[in-house]
Design a protein around this motif. Structure first.
Motif, PDB file in Angstrom:
ATOM      1  N   PHE A   1       0.835  -1.196   0.000  1.00 40.45           N
ATOM      2  CA  PHE A   1       0.000   0.000   0.000  1.00 40.45           C
ATOM      3  C   PHE A   1       0.874   1.252   0.000  1.00 40.45           C
ATOM      4  O   PHE A   1       0.482   2.291  -0.471  1.00 40.45           O
ATOM      5  CB  PHE A   1      -0.930   0.009   1.216  1.00 40.45           C
ATOM      6  N   GLU A   2       2.044   1.138   0.554  1.00 37.14           N
ATOM      7  CA  GLU A   2       3.020   2.218   0.561  1.00 37.14           C
ATOM      8  C   GLU A   2       4.388   1.599   0.298  1.00 37.14           C
ATOM      9  O   GLU A   2       4.518   0.394   0.121  1.00 37.14           O
ATOM     10  CB  GLU A   2       3.014   2.953   1.915  1.00 37.14           C
ATOM     11  N   VAL A   3       5.420   2.415   0.287  1.00 35.95           N
ATOM     12  CA  VAL A   3       6.767   1.895   0.032  1.00 35.95           C
ATOM     13  C   VAL A   3       7.488   1.631   1.353  1.00 35.95           C
ATOM     14  O   VAL A   3       8.615   2.055   1.560  1.00 35.95           O
ATOM     15  CB  VAL A   3       7.577   2.856  -0.863  1.00 35.95           C
ATOM     16  N   SER A   4       6.821   0.924   2.253  1.00 33.81           N
ATOM     17  CA  SER A   4       7.390   0.684   3.583  1.00 33.81           C
ATOM     18  C   SER A   4       7.884  -0.739   3.736  1.00 33.81           C
ATOM     19  O   SER A   4       8.087  -1.215   4.842  1.00 33.81           O
ATOM     20  CB  SER A   4       6.328   0.973   4.650  1.00 33.81           C
ATOM     21  N   GLY A   5       8.062  -1.443   2.652  1.00 34.87           N
ATOM     22  CA  GLY A   5       8.600  -2.787   2.711  1.00 34.87           C
ATOM     23  C   GLY A   5       7.531  -3.840   2.890  1.00 34.87           C
ATOM     24  O   GLY A   5       6.351  -3.556   3.129  1.00 34.87           O
TER      25      GLY A   5
ATOM     26  N   LEU B   1      13.916 -17.857   1.153  1.00 31.54           N
ATOM     27  CA  LEU B   1      14.931 -16.816   1.283  1.00 31.54           C
ATOM     28  C   LEU B   1      14.246 -15.474   1.496  1.00 31.54           C
ATOM     29  O   LEU B   1      13.280 -15.135   0.805  1.00 31.54           O
ATOM     30  CB  LEU B   1      15.799 -16.758   0.023  1.00 31.54           C
ATOM     31  N   ARG B   2      14.763 -14.721   2.473  1.00 24.64           N
ATOM     32  CA  ARG B   2      14.209 -13.407   2.803  1.00 24.64           C
ATOM     33  C   ARG B   2      15.335 -12.385   2.771  1.00 24.64           C
ATOM     34  O   ARG B   2      16.415 -12.628   3.327  1.00 24.64           O
ATOM     35  CB  ARG B   2      13.573 -13.461   4.191  1.00 24.64           C
ATOM     36  N   ILE B   3      15.091 -11.243   2.128  1.00 23.90           N
ATOM     37  CA  ILE B   3      16.129 -10.219   1.968  1.00 23.90           C
ATOM     38  C   ILE B   3      15.661  -8.917   2.620  1.00 23.90           C
ATOM     39  O   ILE B   3      14.501  -8.517   2.463  1.00 23.90           O
ATOM     40  CB  ILE B   3      16.451  -9.975   0.481  1.00 23.90           C
ATOM     41  N   ARG B   4      16.573  -8.278   3.322  1.00 26.49           N
ATOM     42  CA  ARG B   4      16.305  -6.958   3.893  1.00 26.49           C
ATOM     43  C   ARG B   4      17.211  -5.925   3.228  1.00 26.49           C
ATOM     44  O   ARG B   4      18.280  -6.262   2.717  1.00 26.49           O
ATOM     45  CB  ARG B   4      16.534  -6.958   5.409  1.00 26.49           C
ATOM     46  N   GLY B   5      16.774  -4.683   3.250  1.00 28.23           N
ATOM     47  CA  GLY B   5      17.565  -3.629   2.635  1.00 28.23           C
ATOM     48  C   GLY B   5      17.158  -2.271   3.151  1.00 28.23           C
ATOM     49  O   GLY B   5      16.179  -2.119   3.886  1.00 28.23           O
ATOM     50  N   ALA B   6      17.906  -1.248   2.763  1.00 30.93           N
ATOM     51  CA  ALA B   6      17.604   0.118   3.199  1.00 30.93           C
ATOM     52  C   ALA B   6      18.386   1.109   2.359  1.00 30.93           C
ATOM     53  O   ALA B   6      19.535   0.849   1.982  1.00 30.93           O
ATOM     54  CB  ALA B   6      17.945   0.303   4.670  1.00 30.93           C
TER      55      ALA B   6
ATOM     56  N   GLY C   1      20.512   6.153   5.503  1.00 26.09           N
ATOM     57  CA  GLY C   1      19.796   7.056   6.392  1.00 26.09           C
ATOM     58  C   GLY C   1      18.361   6.667   6.649  1.00 26.09           C
ATOM     59  O   GLY C   1      17.657   7.368   7.391  1.00 26.09           O
ATOM     60  N   GLN C   2      17.889   5.576   6.039  1.00 21.83           N
ATOM     61  CA  GLN C   2      16.517   5.144   6.241  1.00 21.83           C
ATOM     62  C   GLN C   2      16.484   3.810   6.969  1.00 21.83           C
ATOM     63  O   GLN C   2      17.466   3.072   7.008  1.00 21.83           O
ATOM     64  CB  GLN C   2      15.784   5.045   4.900  1.00 21.83           C
ATOM     65  N   ALA C   3      15.321   3.476   7.529  1.00 23.63           N
ATOM     66  CA  ALA C   3      15.178   2.251   8.297  1.00 23.63           C
ATOM     67  C   ALA C   3      15.229   1.029   7.386  1.00 23.63           C
ATOM     68  O   ALA C   3      14.797   1.074   6.228  1.00 23.63           O
ATOM     69  CB  ALA C   3      13.859   2.273   9.061  1.00 23.63           C
ATOM     70  N   GLU C   4      15.740  -0.053   7.933  1.00 23.07           N
ATOM     71  CA  GLU C   4      15.801  -1.306   7.184  1.00 23.07           C
ATOM     72  C   GLU C   4      14.394  -1.886   7.033  1.00 23.07           C
ATOM     73  O   GLU C   4      13.577  -1.825   7.955  1.00 23.07           O
ATOM     74  CB  GLU C   4      16.703  -2.294   7.928  1.00 23.07           C
ATOM     75  N   ILE C   5      14.106  -2.435   5.869  1.00 22.59           N
ATOM     76  CA  ILE C   5      12.812  -3.048   5.590  1.00 22.59           C
ATOM     77  C   ILE C   5      13.041  -4.407   4.945  1.00 22.59           C
ATOM     78  O   ILE C   5      14.120  -4.705   4.446  1.00 22.59           O
ATOM     79  CB  ILE C   5      11.945  -2.175   4.655  1.00 22.59           C
ATOM     80  N   ILE C   6      11.992  -5.246   4.969  1.00 20.25           N
ATOM     81  CA  ILE C   6      12.036  -6.499   4.222  1.00 20.25           C
ATOM     82  C   ILE C   6      11.754  -6.150   2.764  1.00 20.25           C
ATOM     83  O   ILE C   6      10.702  -5.591   2.443  1.00 20.25           O
ATOM     84  CB  ILE C   6      11.009  -7.504   4.751  1.00 20.25           C
ATOM     85  N   THR C   7      12.681  -6.449   1.891  1.00 19.88           N
ATOM     86  CA  THR C   7      12.579  -5.999   0.503  1.00 19.88           C
ATOM     87  C   THR C   7      12.265  -7.111  -0.490  1.00 19.88           C
ATOM     88  O   THR C   7      11.855  -6.823  -1.608  1.00 19.88           O
ATOM     89  CB  THR C   7      13.883  -5.316   0.073  1.00 19.88           C
ATOM     90  N   ALA C   8      12.487  -8.374  -0.115  1.00 21.70           N
ATOM     91  CA  ALA C   8      12.216  -9.462  -1.050  1.00 21.70           C
ATOM     92  C   ALA C   8      12.009 -10.755  -0.278  1.00 21.70           C
ATOM     93  O   ALA C   8      12.539 -10.918   0.835  1.00 21.70           O
ATOM     94  CB  ALA C   8      13.356  -9.618  -2.056  1.00 21.70           C
TER      95      ALA C   8
END
Length: 872
Positions: free
Chosen positions: A627-631, A776-781, A784-791
């Protein structure tokens, strides 16, 4: 320095009182509407007028009360005994002396003609056809008398210098304007108390038309004085054909026609407070013009603009504003507040705080080419100027709209960062000097950012895009399973520009509103080779069938007639009074019978009957939504993990649920693997059904367990053993920070990644003693921004001793979800006929029995929603 604008006092020559007008004076229409005629002091189009006295009882119009706005309720004369306050020019000349004489360049009249009908022939035709009002007929003449005896007669013609109090659409005057000038109107989200309310469609236009809101139009005509060097000592008004009303005259010395505004421009303004440019309480207004918009100046990191990939979000200034406006060259800008400012527009330009107008920009064509073929390709484009202001193409919105189901172009609104989708080429008007360009296309092409200096030699900008991550060549195709409100062709453009191979555009219903109904035909894949496309980018119209308690289901790619009802059971989804006529499971089953793909969207909510659909095996995939780009939401993943933990092999897909320009197609997307067959919509559906998928915000992955891709099942003996996990991850957008191996919902292995590196790889050996699933789960950021689950990948299942995974605690929650759905149908749901009611319950009972049986087989006992379950 402001121009001279002096109203002429006509009190001595007024010959009628408006309130006393009768049908002997004028038409019945004017008599019936005389309370709408203007009196008193007025400011119209930034020009002051001294109209006839209102008798002391009437209020001034809004224009007089607030120079930044326009009148909405003209003054009403008090009683017939009041003094004369208008010139009725009908039967005799009216002579207007100008004591002391004037040298004004213009005389601006507020006047109007009485109505005159064109008689029709017996067959209803009109000949000669002059229109309404009757084009070119002379109503009167205005005679200019100079002190040297010179006389100049100016004919005043209908639809030229004057017009009637009301005119048909499309028959405005050529040389006169209606007394209400056009002005910007707020969208619904900005309306304030006391501000005029406009319907939704009107707010999308964002401007009124001249004269809008007034039932009786008073016309402003600027008579150019042919001899301003001579002393003009009097005016003589001579009636010719019909009656005319003259309300007021003002002498002006404008540098050009006082009613002709200039092209759109911008200026920069400092203010500690936000500036409202709407309505009577406007903080900022232009007298001889209009403020179009006031937006904060945006501060991009232009010094690092051409550097590494990163989130380009600008920071809006708290005290500097970009004011877009249209105005006469002699106009003044007025700012109210603690430190009020009133300065001519020319002064802003002299100070260098105003941009040149659009005619002084340069026409530039932007071309985006694929480097390997040198052919134009669709892409997403952003350009901003020296003040951070977004520059739209000639055919684009200058202020793209991020709100729900409103005015859409092919654009994307990422906070204050605006972009447009182009099909390889676009025409711009770019300001001279520095502009900053960004071009993006999906997740496999590095975003390109350039600083470009525009001068008279710049006619074309060429950008070449090169694919740097070869996932498409490996057989992976991308998809967005959930898009609303676009036309199919716009969806095709945005999909291609975002690098999304498959866009599923979903027809649905919101109360009494329906979307894309006419675009569904149950057979056409837009963009396919069979339908004239390249076959590389596809759009298929499906349906999202919805119930506000039981849940939603996305029905993709099915054939034949539309699965109905689209929505059921009343608000929030269907209309008031609609009974509950279908379950999620029934909809899913119908879709699969029609060769479609049934996807449980925006996991987990609405969280109810989807559990039954999964238990009964009617769901092809669950949708991880953005819904947003918050991961990727851990809450959503937790819900999906429940089903995997109980052995339900439902793969993950991704859909944006795009319903506005604040979400881009494919912000989160599905990658699915197609090998050994051509890419078509049908082969894409087969890949999803097999579970050969991962979902992502940016990072791409290869992931295998014992050489098997996601969706596979590995059989092991009762003794278990080990499996080898091999992975590779890469990203040209969101930097990768961590790679995690998930087993039965728990992190088993983890590797920290250097976000500065575009790719990383690794391998693990995992001990397996009982049935499980592995993903497999990937996190990214961004920096300067908080880490999110990206994939996140879909799962590989490992079955030990032929038994699927089964976790008791999760099974109980799934069963209770089914029981809750059953309780809703029995109690609150608006019922259709008894037959349908029983069918709905039978579906839920079947799912309950299937899961209940599995629990008993594993000796799992639990508390039911309605009674205690005991061991038999």
């Amino acid at each position: 320095m402001t121009i001279r604008k002096i109203p002429i006092n006509l009190r001595s020559v007024y010959n009628k009182n408006i309130a006393a007008l009768t049908v002997d004076d004028c038409s019945q229409t004017v008599v019936a509407n005389r309370h709408h005629l203007l009196t008193g002091e007025q400011e119209l189009w930034g020009i002051p007028f001294l109209l006839g006295p209102d008798g002391g009882a009437a209020e001034k119009s809004d224009a007089a009360a607030s120079p930044g706005s326009e009148p909405t309720s003209p003054a009403v004369p008090s009683v017939a005994a009041d003094p004369a306050n208008v010139i009725l020019l009908k039967d005799a000349d009216v002579h207007i002396p100008l004591p002391g004489g004037v040298h004004d360049r213009q005389l601006v009249f507020v006047h109007a003609a009485d109505f005159k009908e064109s008689p029709a022939q017996p067959d209803g035709m009109t000949s000669p056809m002059l229109g309404t009002p009757r084009l070119g007929e002379v109503v009167c003449t205005y005679v200019l008398n100079y002190d040297d005896g010179t006389r100049v007669e100016v004919p005043i013609r209908r639809r030229y210098e004057i017009s009637e109090f009301n005119t048909a659409w499309g028959e405005n005057s050529f040389e006169a304007v209606k007394h209400l000038k056009p002005f910007a109107i707020p969208d619904k989200s900005l309306e304030r108390e006391g501000m005029a309310s406009y319907p939704w469609g009107k707010t999308q236009i964002a401007t009124t038309f001249q004269g809008e809101g007034s039932p009786m139009h008073h016309w402003l005509y600027a008579l150019e004085n042919p001899y301003p060097q001579k002393l003009l000592i009097a005016l003589t008004l001579h009636p010719v054909d019909g009656a005319a009303f003259i309300f007021g005259i003002t002498g002006a010395n404008a540098s050009s026609h006082p009613l002709r505004w200039g092209e759109r421009k911008k200026l920069k303004l400092k203010s500690a407070a936000a500036l409202n440019h709407y309505g009577k309480e406007a903080d900022i207004y232009i007298d001889m013009g209009a403020v179009i918009s006031v937006t904060p100046m945006l501060r991009y990191d232009n010094e690092r603009w051409c550097g590494a990939s990163r989130d380009p979000q600008p920071v809006p200034s708290a005290d500097e504003w970009i004011v877009e406006y249209t105005a006469h060259p002699d106009a003044c800008l007025h700012v109210r507040g603690a430190r009020p400012v009133s300065l001519p527009i020319r002064e802003w330009e002299r100070r260098g705080e105003a941009e040149f107008g659009e005619s002084q920009t340069l026409p530039v064509r932007l071309r985006v080419l694929e480097k390997s073929t040198n052919k134009p390709v669709a892409a997403k484009v952003h350009i901003h100027g020296r003040w951070g202001e977004y520059v739209a193409p000639v055919n684009g919105h200058r202020q793209p709209n991020p709100r729900w189901f409103e005015d859409y172009g092919a654009e994307h609104v990422n906070g204050f960062h605006y972009s447009v989708y182009i099909n390889g080429e676009a025409d711009y008007k770019l300001p001279r000097g520095e502009v900053f360009l960004e071009v993006t296309k999906g997740l496999e092409i590095t975003p390109i950012r350039k600083r470009i200096v525009i001068d008279e030699h710049t006619s074309e900008i060429i950008v070449e895009l090169e694919r740097v991550l070869p996932w498409r060549q490996k057989g992976w195709v991308t998809a967005d399973t959930h898009v609303h409100f676009l036309s199919p062709q716009t969806a095709l453009l945005e999909g291609e520009a975002e690098g999304v191979n498959v866009v599923n555009l979903l027809t649905s219903q919101w109360g009494e509103m329906f979307s894309n109904i006419g675009d569904f035909d149950g057979k056409t894949t837009i963009g396919s080779v069979q339908n004239g496309g390249t076959g590389e980018y596809l759009v298929r119209v499906g349906t999202e069938n919805r119930q506000h308690i039981l849940g939603h289901i996305s029905l993709l790619g099915y054939e034949g007639s539309m699965i109905l009802p689209l929505c059921t059971g009343g608000p929030d989804e269907s209309a008031l009074g609609d009974p509950l006529e279908a379950t999620i499971t029934q909809w899913a089953r119908m879709c699969r019978e029609k060769f479609g793909l049934a996807v449980l969207p925006h996991l987990p909510n609405p969280r109810a009957e989807g559990a039954a659909s999964i238990v009964l095996g009617e769901i092809d995939a669950v949708e991880i939504c953005s819904f947003e780009v918050s991961g990727i939401s851990p809450y959503s993943l937790s819900d999906w993990y429940r089903y995997l933990n109980c052995g339900y092999q439902v793969p993950a897909v991704a859909g944006t649920d795009k319903m506005s320009q604040s979400t881009a197609v494919g912000t989160i997307r599905t990658y699915s693997l197609i090998r050994g067959e051509p890419f078509t919509y049908e082969s894409w559906m087969r890949s999803v059904r097999k579970g050969l998928t991962f979902v992502t915000y940016g990072p791409l992955m290869d992931f295998t367990v014992n050489g098997c891709e996601a969706g596979a099942t590995i059989e092991m003996a009762a003794s278990g053993g080990t499996v080898d996990v091999v992975w590779h991850a890469a990203s040209v957008t969101v930097p990768i920070t961590r790679i995690e191996l998930v087993v039965n919902g728990e992190q088993r292995e983890c590797k920290t990644a250097d976000g500065e590196q575009p790719s990383c790889a690794g391998a693990w050996t995992v001990n397996v003693s009982e049935s499980c699933w592995i993903a497999l789960r990937i996190r990214g950021a961004y920096p300067g921004q908080a880490e999110i689950i990206t994939a996140h990948s879909s799962a590989v299942f490992v079955k030990v001793d032929g038994k699927p995974a089964f976790r008791a605690a999760d099974a109980v929650t799934i069963l209770e979800q089914i029981e809750g759905s059953t309780a809703y149908i029995k109690t609150l749901a608006t019922r259709a006929d008894e037959r349908i009611f029983k069918q709905l319950l039978d579906t839920l009972h079947s799912a309950h029995s299937a899961l209940h049986r599995r629990m008993h087989e594993r000796h799992i006992y639990h508390r039911h929603a309605t009674h205690e379950h005991h061991r038999h």
